[in-house]
Motif scaffolding. Structure first.
Motif, short mmCIF file in Angstrom:
data_model
loop_
_atom_site.label_atom_id
_atom_site.label_comp_id
_atom_site.label_asym_id
_atom_site.label_seq_id
_atom_site.Cartn_x
_atom_site.Cartn_y
_atom_site.Cartn_z
N ASP A 142 0.83 -1.21 0.00
CA ASP A 142 0.00 0.00 0.00
C ASP A 142 0.86 1.26 0.00
OD1 ASP A 142 -2.13 -1.67 0.04
OD2 ASP A 142 -2.86 -1.10 2.03
N ARG A 143 1.94 1.23 0.76
CA ARG A 143 2.79 2.42 0.86
C ARG A 143 3.53 2.70 -0.45
NH1 ARG A 143 3.72 0.58 6.26
NH2 ARG A 143 5.53 -0.63 5.59
N THR A 144 3.74 1.68 -1.28
CA THR A 144 4.48 1.87 -2.52
C THR A 144 3.56 2.03 -3.73
OG1 THR A 144 4.63 -0.52 -2.84
CG2 THR A 144 6.44 0.55 -1.64
N ALA A 145 2.25 2.11 -3.51
CA ALA A 145 1.32 2.24 -4.62
C ALA A 145 1.50 3.58 -5.32
CB ALA A 145 -0.12 2.10 -4.12
N VAL A 146 1.31 3.59 -6.62
CA VAL A 146 1.47 4.82 -7.39
C VAL A 146 0.30 5.76 -7.15
CG1 VAL A 146 1.65 5.75 -9.72
CG2 VAL A 146 2.81 3.61 -9.15
N ARG A 147 -0.90 5.22 -7.13
CA ARG A 147 -2.09 6.05 -6.94
C ARG A 147 -2.41 6.19 -5.45
NH1 ARG A 147 -6.23 3.68 -11.57
NH2 ARG A 147 -4.91 4.14 -13.38
N PRO A 148 -2.97 7.34 -5.07
CA PRO A 148 -3.32 7.53 -3.65
C PRO A 148 -4.44 6.58 -3.23
CG PRO A 148 -4.20 9.32 -4.99
CD PRO A 148 -3.30 8.52 -5.89
N TRP A 149 -4.41 6.20 -1.96
CA TRP A 149 -5.38 5.25 -1.46
C TRP A 149 -6.65 5.91 -0.93
CZ3 TRP A 149 -5.60 0.12 -1.93
CH2 TRP A 149 -4.44 -0.54 -2.33
N TRP A 150 -6.64 7.20 -0.67
CA TRP A 150 -7.78 7.81 0.00
C TRP A 150 -9.09 7.70 -0.78
CZ3 TRP A 150 -10.78 11.63 -1.93
CH2 TRP A 150 -10.24 12.46 -2.92
N ARG A 178 -10.13 5.21 -2.57
CA ARG A 178 -10.62 3.85 -2.35
C ARG A 178 -11.15 3.68 -0.93
NH1 ARG A 178 -5.24 1.13 -5.03
NH2 ARG A 178 -5.14 2.63 -6.74
N ARG A 179 -10.43 4.26 0.01
CA ARG A 179 -10.91 4.20 1.40
C ARG A 179 -12.25 4.91 1.53
NH1 ARG A 179 -5.42 6.39 3.15
NH2 ARG A 179 -4.04 4.57 3.22
N LEU A 180 -12.36 6.08 0.90
CA LEU A 180 -13.60 6.84 0.98
C LEU A 180 -14.75 6.07 0.36
CD1 LEU A 180 -15.18 9.42 1.57
CD2 LEU A 180 -14.35 10.35 -0.61
N ALA A 181 -14.52 5.49 -0.82
CA ALA A 181 -15.58 4.73 -1.49
C ALA A 181 -15.98 3.52 -0.66
CB ALA A 181 -15.10 4.29 -2.87
N GLN A 182 -15.00 2.84 -0.07
CA GLN A 182 -15.29 1.66 0.74
C GLN A 182 -16.11 2.02 1.97
OE1 GLN A 182 -11.78 -0.39 2.06
NE2 GLN A 182 -12.87 -1.55 3.60
N LEU A 183 -15.67 3.03 2.71
CA LEU A 183 -16.37 3.41 3.93
C LEU A 183 -17.75 3.96 3.62
CD1 LEU A 183 -16.20 3.77 7.02
CD2 LEU A 183 -15.30 6.06 6.61
N ALA A 184 -17.85 4.84 2.63
CA ALA A 184 -19.14 5.43 2.29
C ALA A 184 -20.11 4.38 1.75
CB ALA A 184 -18.94 6.55 1.26
N GLY A 185 -19.61 3.47 0.91
CA GLY A 185 -20.48 2.46 0.33
C GLY A 185 -21.03 1.50 1.37
N LEU A 186 -20.17 1.01 2.26
CA LEU A 186 -20.64 0.08 3.28
C LEU A 186 -21.57 0.77 4.28
CD1 LEU A 186 -17.37 -1.96 3.96
CD2 LEU A 186 -19.40 -2.69 2.70
N ALA A 210 -13.07 11.03 8.12
CA ALA A 210 -11.94 11.79 7.57
C ALA A 210 -10.61 11.25 8.08
CB ALA A 210 -12.09 13.27 7.93
N LEU A 211 -10.58 10.89 9.35
CA LEU A 211 -9.34 10.36 9.92
C LEU A 211 -8.94 9.06 9.24
CD1 LEU A 211 -7.34 11.05 12.20
CD2 LEU A 211 -8.70 9.62 13.72
N PHE A 212 -9.91 8.18 9.02
CA PHE A 212 -9.59 6.92 8.36
C PHE A 212 -9.21 7.14 6.90
CE2 PHE A 212 -11.24 3.63 5.50
CZ PHE A 212 -10.32 2.64 5.78
N VAL A 213 -9.96 7.97 6.19
CA VAL A 213 -9.68 8.19 4.77
C VAL A 213 -8.30 8.77 4.57
CG1 VAL A 213 -10.36 9.59 2.77
CG2 VAL A 213 -12.10 8.37 4.08
N VAL A 214 -7.89 9.68 5.42
CA VAL A 214 -6.58 10.33 5.26
C VAL A 214 -5.44 9.41 5.71
CG1 VAL A 214 -5.14 12.23 6.08
CG2 VAL A 214 -7.52 12.66 5.42
N ARG A 215 -5.62 8.76 6.85
CA ARG A 215 -4.52 7.98 7.44
C ARG A 215 -4.58 6.50 7.14
NH1 ARG A 215 -3.48 9.49 13.64
NH2 ARG A 215 -2.04 7.80 13.22
N GLY A 216 -5.75 5.97 6.89
CA GLY A 216 -5.92 4.54 6.77
C GLY A 216 -5.89 3.90 8.14
N ALA A 217 -6.07 2.60 8.18
CA ALA A 217 -6.05 1.89 9.45
C ALA A 217 -4.61 1.80 9.98
CB ALA A 217 -6.64 0.50 9.30
N ARG A 218 -4.48 1.86 11.26
CA ARG A 218 -3.15 1.74 11.87
C ARG A 218 -2.57 0.34 11.61
NH1 ARG A 218 -1.68 2.38 18.35
NH2 ARG A 218 0.52 1.84 18.12
N ALA A 219 -1.31 0.34 11.27
CA ALA A 219 -0.65 -0.94 11.00
C ALA A 219 -0.64 -1.80 12.25
CB ALA A 219 0.77 -0.70 10.51
#
Length: 202
Positions: A72-80, A82-90, A188-197
């Motif tokens: 995830d940390r080396t992904a080219v595209r930002p993850w936020w 996807r996180r937003l779509a996942q959280l909002a959709g569920l 917002a906290l989850f979308v920006v930071r993601g889940a804690r490792a």
């Protein structure tokens, strides 16, 4: 994201199983509400309105982890996004399914209260995922809602509608403000930071 990438993302977050679990939670809520004879007294719905969103939020919280932090940390595209779509959709799915259990009496403990609590519980769970990790994301919401459910009986004052939002009737502005604030901040906290490792499971 390509179709194959979307499928891999969904599988890595256990989204298919999560959809089944959310549907099961809704079925359980319908069953529980029917057994309470809530058509006689809408106030009997309080346990369902308080606890069903809590269960749904716990189910959603499980999906917020990442199985491959390094990738995830080396992904080219930002993850936020996807996180937003996942959280909002569920969250939207849970907010559509759960109110079926409490149709009618919108001014008391009907669909508005169920939707509000779904948003609030999911927001608290999302914040916990970002701060504690997805594995324990259910714990703060469970502790808070349980404490409010057990300890708010007989409480009075204008502030009660804010801090005891999980057990308030559907139209309380203070309860809506608290739940929407929890969802906005936690989301917002989850979308920006993601889940804690988290470390490997024992």
């Amino acid at each position: 994201m390509t179709t194959a990438g979307q499928v891999l993302y969904a599988r890595s977050r256990a989204l298919p199983a999560t959809l089944v679990a959310l549907a099961g939670t809704a079925v359980f809520a319908v069953w529980a509400a029917a057994r309470l004879d809530s058509y006689l007294d809408p106030d009997r719905r309080v346990p369902v309105v308080a606890l069903a969103p809590l269960l749904a939020a716990a189910v959603i919280g499980v999906t917020l982890s990442s199985p491959s932090e390094e990738l995830d940390r080396t992904a080219v595209r930002p993850w936020w996004p996807r996180r937003l779509a996942q959280l909002a959709g569920l969250t939207a799915l849970a907010a559509v399914l759960l109110p079926v259990a409490v149709l009618g009496h919108p001014e008391t403990f009907g669909p508005p209260a169920m939707i509000r609590n779904t948003l609030g519980c999911t927001g608290v769970t999302a914040a916990a995922a970002a701060l504690l990790g997805a594995r324990l994301s259910w714990l703060p919401a469970f502790g808070y809602v349980s404490a409010v459910y057990l300890g708010s009986a007989g409480a009075h004052g204008s502030a009660v509608t804010v801090w005891a939002w999980p057990v308030q009737p559907g139209a309380q502005p203070g309860a809506w403000a608290a739940a929407l604030g929890a969802f906005a901040v936690g989301g917002a906290l989850f979308v920006v930071r993601g889940a804690r490792a988290e470390g490997p499971r024992g």
